[in-house]
Motif scaffolding. Structure first.
Motif, PDB file in Angstrom:
ATOM      1  N   TYR A 328       0.984  -1.203   0.136  1.00 14.70           N
ATOM      2  CA  TYR A 328      -0.209  -0.129   0.047  1.00 14.70           C
ATOM      3  C   TYR A 328       0.992   1.325  -0.029  1.00 14.70           C
ATOM      4  O   TYR A 328       0.617   2.410  -0.667  1.00 14.70           O
ATOM      5  CB  TYR A 328      -0.888  -0.094   1.201  1.00 14.70           C
ATOM      6  CG  TYR A 328      -1.919  -1.005   1.139  1.00 14.70           C
ATOM      7  CD1 TYR A 328      -3.055  -0.900  -0.044  1.00 14.70           C
ATOM      8  CD2 TYR A 328      -2.158  -1.945   2.023  1.00 14.70           C
ATOM      9  CE1 TYR A 328      -4.226  -1.641  -0.034  1.00 14.70           C
ATOM     10  CE2 TYR A 328      -3.228  -2.647   1.822  1.00 14.70           C
ATOM     11  CZ  TYR A 328      -4.255  -2.658   1.021  1.00 14.70           C
ATOM     12  OH  TYR A 328      -5.423  -3.671   0.720  1.00 14.70           O
ATOM     13  N   ASP A 329       2.063   1.170   0.764  1.00 22.60           N
ATOM     14  CA  ASP A 329       2.841   2.422   0.432  1.00 22.60           C
ATOM     15  C   ASP A 329       3.493   2.750  -0.765  1.00 22.60           C
ATOM     16  O   ASP A 329       3.236   3.570  -1.288  1.00 22.60           O
ATOM     17  CB  ASP A 329       4.051   2.165   1.647  1.00 22.60           C
ATOM     18  CG  ASP A 329       3.697   2.155   3.080  1.00 22.60           C
ATOM     19  OD1 ASP A 329       2.570   2.650   3.454  1.00 22.60           O
ATOM     20  OD2 ASP A 329       4.634   1.434   3.825  1.00 22.60           O
ATOM     21  N   SER A 330       3.774   1.476  -1.340  1.00 26.35           N
ATOM     22  CA  SER A 330       4.322   1.392  -2.887  1.00 26.35           C
ATOM     23  C   SER A 330       3.119   2.140  -3.524  1.00 26.35           C
ATOM     24  O   SER A 330       3.245   3.142  -4.608  1.00 26.35           O
ATOM     25  CB  SER A 330       4.792   0.209  -3.198  1.00 26.35           C
ATOM     26  OG  SER A 330       5.557  -0.308  -2.537  1.00 26.35           O
ATOM     27  N   ILE A 331       1.928   1.661  -3.451  1.00 27.35           N
ATOM     28  CA  ILE A 331       0.728   2.303  -4.361  1.00 27.35           C
ATOM     29  C   ILE A 331       0.516   3.786  -4.017  1.00 27.35           C
ATOM     30  O   ILE A 331       0.348   4.743  -4.887  1.00 27.35           O
ATOM     31  CB  ILE A 331      -0.524   1.429  -3.939  1.00 27.35           C
ATOM     32  CG1 ILE A 331      -0.325   0.079  -4.524  1.00 27.35           C
ATOM     33  CG2 ILE A 331      -1.758   2.389  -4.531  1.00 27.35           C
ATOM     34  CD1 ILE A 331      -1.566  -0.789  -3.813  1.00 27.35           C
ATOM     35  N   SER A 332       0.741   4.249  -2.572  1.00 30.12           N
ATOM     36  CA  SER A 332       0.592   5.745  -2.307  1.00 30.12           C
ATOM     37  C   SER A 332       1.613   6.442  -3.208  1.00 30.12           C
ATOM     38  O   SER A 332       1.473   7.635  -3.395  1.00 30.12           O
ATOM     39  CB  SER A 332       0.630   5.885  -0.827  1.00 30.12           C
ATOM     40  OG  SER A 332      -0.474   5.360  -0.430  1.00 30.12           O
ATOM     41  N   ARG A 333       2.881   5.802  -3.274  1.00 27.46           N
ATOM     42  CA  ARG A 333       3.895   6.681  -3.938  1.00 27.46           C
ATOM     43  C   ARG A 333       3.614   6.964  -5.561  1.00 27.46           C
ATOM     44  O   ARG A 333       3.849   7.875  -6.004  1.00 27.46           O
ATOM     45  CB  ARG A 333       5.128   6.163  -3.947  1.00 27.46           C
ATOM     46  CG  ARG A 333       5.937   6.255  -2.260  1.00 27.46           C
ATOM     47  CD  ARG A 333       7.350   5.599  -2.403  1.00 27.46           C
ATOM     48  NE  ARG A 333       7.453   4.155  -2.600  1.00 27.46           N
ATOM     49  CZ  ARG A 333       7.305   3.473  -1.549  1.00 27.46           C
ATOM     50  NH1 ARG A 333       7.297   3.785  -0.368  1.00 27.46           N
ATOM     51  NH2 ARG A 333       7.599   2.128  -1.855  1.00 27.46           N
ATOM     52  N   GLU A 334       3.188   5.646  -5.932  1.00 30.37           N
ATOM     53  CA  GLU A 334       2.446   6.101  -7.279  1.00 30.37           C
ATOM     54  C   GLU A 334       1.604   6.993  -7.519  1.00 30.37           C
ATOM     55  O   GLU A 334       1.493   7.724  -8.449  1.00 30.37           O
ATOM     56  CB  GLU A 334       2.225   4.683  -7.947  1.00 30.37           C
ATOM     57  CG  GLU A 334       3.247   3.481  -7.939  1.00 30.37           C
ATOM     58  CD  GLU A 334       4.438   4.170  -9.203  1.00 30.37           C
ATOM     59  OE1 GLU A 334       3.876   4.156 -10.263  1.00 30.37           O
ATOM     60  OE2 GLU A 334       5.248   4.575  -8.656  1.00 30.37           O
ATOM     61  N   VAL A 335       0.628   6.892  -6.604  1.00 32.27           N
ATOM     62  CA  VAL A 335      -0.575   8.011  -6.629  1.00 32.27           C
ATOM     63  C   VAL A 335       0.049   9.221  -6.364  1.00 32.27           C
ATOM     64  O   VAL A 335      -0.713  10.125  -7.300  1.00 32.27           O
ATOM     65  CB  VAL A 335      -1.552   7.653  -5.477  1.00 32.27           C
ATOM     66  CG1 VAL A 335      -2.596   8.824  -5.156  1.00 32.27           C
ATOM     67  CG2 VAL A 335      -2.188   6.263  -5.821  1.00 32.27           C
ATOM     68  N   GLY A 336       0.812   9.733  -5.834  1.00 35.48           N
ATOM     69  CA  GLY A 336       1.519  11.011  -5.609  1.00 35.48           C
ATOM     70  C   GLY A 336       2.095  11.383  -6.970  1.00 35.48           C
ATOM     71  O   GLY A 336       2.282  12.613  -6.948  1.00 35.48           O
ATOM     72  N   LYS A 337       2.224  10.720  -7.995  1.00 33.27           N
ATOM     73  CA  LYS A 337       2.928  11.241  -9.214  1.00 33.27           C
ATOM     74  C   LYS A 337       1.827  11.680 -10.334  1.00 33.27           C
ATOM     75  O   LYS A 337       2.162  12.232 -11.239  1.00 33.27           O
ATOM     76  CB  LYS A 337       3.715  10.199  -9.723  1.00 33.27           C
ATOM     77  CG  LYS A 337       4.768   9.412  -9.076  1.00 33.27           C
ATOM     78  CD  LYS A 337       5.456   8.205  -9.600  1.00 33.27           C
ATOM     79  CE  LYS A 337       6.517   7.607  -8.797  1.00 33.27           C
ATOM     80  NZ  LYS A 337       7.217   6.237  -9.414  1.00 33.27           N
ATOM     81  N   LYS A 377      -1.340   4.005 -12.588  1.00 32.06           N
ATOM     82  CA  LYS A 377      -1.344   4.751 -11.386  1.00 32.06           C
ATOM     83  C   LYS A 377      -2.575   5.552 -11.186  1.00 32.06           C
ATOM     84  O   LYS A 377      -2.803   6.235 -10.466  1.00 32.06           O
ATOM     85  CB  LYS A 377       0.149   5.674 -11.258  1.00 32.06           C
ATOM     86  CG  LYS A 377       0.485   6.255 -12.310  1.00 32.06           C
ATOM     87  CD  LYS A 377       2.022   7.026 -12.199  1.00 32.06           C
ATOM     88  CE  LYS A 377       2.630   8.085 -13.264  1.00 32.06           C
ATOM     89  NZ  LYS A 377       3.316   6.582 -14.195  1.00 32.06           N
ATOM     90  N   HIS A 378      -2.731   6.161 -12.675  1.00 32.06           N
ATOM     91  CA  HIS A 378      -4.094   6.909 -12.756  1.00 32.06           C
ATOM     92  C   HIS A 378      -5.303   6.170 -12.113  1.00 32.06           C
ATOM     93  O   HIS A 378      -6.056   6.874 -11.211  1.00 32.06           O
ATOM     94  CB  HIS A 378      -4.462   7.323 -14.040  1.00 32.06           C
ATOM     95  CG  HIS A 378      -3.656   8.445 -14.754  1.00 32.06           C
ATOM     96  ND1 HIS A 378      -2.343   8.010 -15.368  1.00 32.06           N
ATOM     97  CD2 HIS A 378      -3.933   9.764 -14.929  1.00 32.06           C
ATOM     98  CE1 HIS A 378      -2.036   9.112 -15.630  1.00 32.06           C
ATOM     99  NE2 HIS A 378      -2.577  10.218 -15.434  1.00 32.06           N
ATOM    100  N   PHE A 379      -5.446   4.884 -12.251  1.00 38.32           N
ATOM    101  CA  PHE A 379      -6.372   4.105 -11.749  1.00 38.32           C
ATOM    102  C   PHE A 379      -6.158   3.985 -10.283  1.00 38.32           C
ATOM    103  O   PHE A 379      -7.423   3.835  -9.398  1.00 38.32           O
ATOM    104  CB  PHE A 379      -6.446   2.529 -12.459  1.00 38.32           C
ATOM    105  CG  PHE A 379      -7.191   2.613 -13.999  1.00 38.32           C
ATOM    106  CD1 PHE A 379      -8.164   2.364 -14.137  1.00 38.32           C
ATOM    107  CD2 PHE A 379      -6.229   3.102 -14.829  1.00 38.32           C
ATOM    108  CE1 PHE A 379      -8.971   2.316 -15.377  1.00 38.32           C
ATOM    109  CE2 PHE A 379      -6.640   3.092 -16.108  1.00 38.32           C
ATOM    110  CZ  PHE A 379      -8.136   2.758 -16.570  1.00 38.32           C
ATOM    111  N   MET A 380      -5.123   3.923  -9.794  1.00 40.57           N
ATOM    112  CA  MET A 380      -4.758   3.880  -8.441  1.00 40.57           C
ATOM    113  C   MET A 380      -5.250   5.099  -7.736  1.00 40.57           C
ATOM    114  O   MET A 380      -6.027   5.132  -6.649  1.00 40.57           O
ATOM    115  CB  MET A 380      -3.377   3.533  -7.839  1.00 40.57           C
ATOM    116  CG  MET A 380      -2.747   2.233  -8.430  1.00 40.57           C
ATOM    117  SD  MET A 380      -1.033   2.531  -8.308  1.00 40.57           S
ATOM    118  CE  MET A 380      -0.373   0.801  -8.745  1.00 40.57           C
TER     119      MET A 380
END
Length: 505
Positions: A328-337, A377-380
């Motif tokens: 989930y931390d990795s997903i959050s980093r992708e979302v931040g982009k 990452k847009h879908f995330m």
């Protein structure tokens, strides 16, 4: 009293935690269990599974913090709602507990709707309609389908009532838990006689209703010896899990609002007097502060992000298994982009229907607006934003009822993501705060135990002493227009697709 214990009775896990009087977590133990699903819509659990999980949790706590064996302790319970036990004369359950999510009593719920009507259900009990999961429907099902059990039942107990009885030998429940039974009058704070008469039970077959945070009694010496707990342990009434979590997050007055993103997304908004939704969509509950009520809703939440993680995030999951960080931390980093608004990508996250204020059992998940430019990452990010839009729908519904929300407290797994918290603050235009304790529900129960035993004069003092804010997140005004447009589109999609939802199974 020098230690406070909070017991959180969850759906698939029990959690026990010890706190000092400043809210410092001294020890915590989680014990998981599997539910029994013998048929479609049937969800049950054995009483010994719950009690064994509790005993194991206590053993673990005492191993982690041995001084508790000689301490003076007060404890209370944060409990799942609607799980019910049929108890025999010998003080043991006559059958498996029927868990809150059990939906076998569909015919009985319809029978109650026809007899009383959903309007009466809302005005008397605070629940917007008769549903198969409510204990009144379940008891009526037992009367129809298991008459021998029904006739032999001495007491019908909710799960908090059951643990209080096993611990103290006394019967007690409290308003925040029993109001979703649909046999309790939420305004007059007493059992609804007409409902009891119809389903065929007496008031003395139910636990007396006390206030939350009220002493029930001392632990039975035999139980203290069985569990290794001190004989000077006081048991108090607790609260419905989401209400306890709200208190554990410091939500103790009108104008505050808690949101908890776990598997579900749950909101609690305390109010000083009963407020009914003119649209009949927002359930009304008792809040654990004397004389107060709360608007409480829940819908699909983190399960949507978990679904995406499990099916489309093999890289992140592999890294987690290799010890390289939480997925989930990795997903959050992708979302931040990804910029606010996900470059026009909108999601309806209703993978298992939607709940108030947009209740529709046939609602489905929808992606709208994706183009060749969109990436994974847009879908995330669109998933995280969709939950922010649901929060805003709740906030807007509260405002339409005359309830102003000026501060959000965030708890649960969703509160661990800094980017997700910023998204929620931006979409709602409201300051969002997280709290230091990771065990908000257990802490809320411990606070109620401290209030009951006089450690604190009231809940406000207890919250001041035991709850600490971890981070305050202010909304970014630069994202307001983007999210206003996204929220409008979210609502239009839900409305316009209602006919399509109706055609699906």
């Amino acid at each position: 009293m020098n230690l406070l214990m909070g017991l959180d009775l969850g759906t698939t896990a029990l959690k026990a935690a010890l706190f000092d009087l400043k809210g410092q977590l001294l020890a915590v133990s989680t014990q998981e269990y599997s539910l029994i699903t013998p048929k479609v819509n049937f969800v049950e659990e054995r009483e010994d599974v719950y009690w064994t999980a509790f005993a194991d949790a206590v053993t673990d706590l005492l191993t982690q913090y041995p001084d508790a064996r000689q301490s003076e302790i007060a404890m209370a319970i944060s409990a799942q709602g609607e799980t019910i036990f049929a108890m025999g004369e010998d003080g043991r359950a006559l059958r498996n507990a029927i868990v809150w999510m059990d939906n076998r009593a569909q015919d009985e719920a319809e029978e109650l709707r026809e007899k009383f009507g959903n309007d009466a259900c809302y005005k008397v009990t605070g629940q917007v309609s008769f549903e198969p999961c409510w204990p009144a429907s379940k008891i009526l099902w037992l009367r129809h389908h298991e008459p021998e059990v029904f006739q032999k039942t001495k007491k019908f107990l909710l799960i908090e009532d059951y643990f209080i009885y096993r611990l103290t030998g006394r019967y007690a429940t409290e308003g925040s838990l029993v109001c979703s039974s649909t046999y309790w009058d939420i305004i007059n704070r007493r059992y609804w006689k007409e409902m009891l008469d119809y389903i065929g039970i007496r008031e003395d077959q139910l636990a007396p209703a006390l206030e939350s945070g009220e002493v029930v009694g001392q632990i039975l010496p035999s139980v203290a010896d069985e569990l290794g707990l001190p004989h000077q342990l006081t048991v108090a009434t607790g609260a419905l899990d989401q209400a306890a979590g709200a208190i554990g997050a410091g939500v103790a007055k009108e104008g505050m609002f808690s949101e908890n993103i776990g598997a579900a997304l749950a909101i609690c908004a305390p109010v000083s007097h009963p407020v009914y939704d003119p649209n009949g969509k927002m359930p009304l509950f008792v809040f654990p502060l004397k004389g107060m009520y709360m608007i409480h809703t829940f819908t699909n939440g983190g399960m949507t992000l978990r679904w995406f993680r499990d099916r489309f995030c093999d890289t992140e999951l592999a890294a987690e298994r290799a010890g390289l960080g939480d997925a989930y931390d990795s997903i959050s980093r992708e979302v931040g982009k990804v910029p606010a608004g996900s470059d026009g990508l909108i999601m309806l996250p209703h993978l298992a229907g939607s709940m108030p204020p947009d209740q529709n059992a046939k609602a489905k998940g929808v992606w709208f607006g994706f183009t060749l430019q969109h990436t994974r990452k847009h879908f995330m990010r669109a998933i995280m934003e969709s939950l922010g839009y649901i929060l805003r729908r709740n906030v807007d519904s509260l405002r339409a009822m005359g309830i102003d929300v000026h501060e959000i407290r965030s708890l649960g797994g969703g509160s661990k993501s800094r980017i997700w918290n910023q998204i929620k603050a931006d979409i709602n235009g409201i300051t969002l705060e997280t709290v230091k304790s990771k065990e908000a529900a257990s802490l809320g129960a411990a606070i109620l135990a401290g209030k009951a035993t006089g450690v604190f004069s009231d809940i406000g003092e207890a919250v001041h002493e035991m709850v600490s804010v971890k981070e305050t997140i202010e909304p970014n005004p630069e994202n307001r227009s983007v999210y206003d447009a996204g929220y409008e589109m979210y609502q239009e999609l839900f409305h316009d697709l209602t006919g399509c939802f109706a055609k699906t199974k």
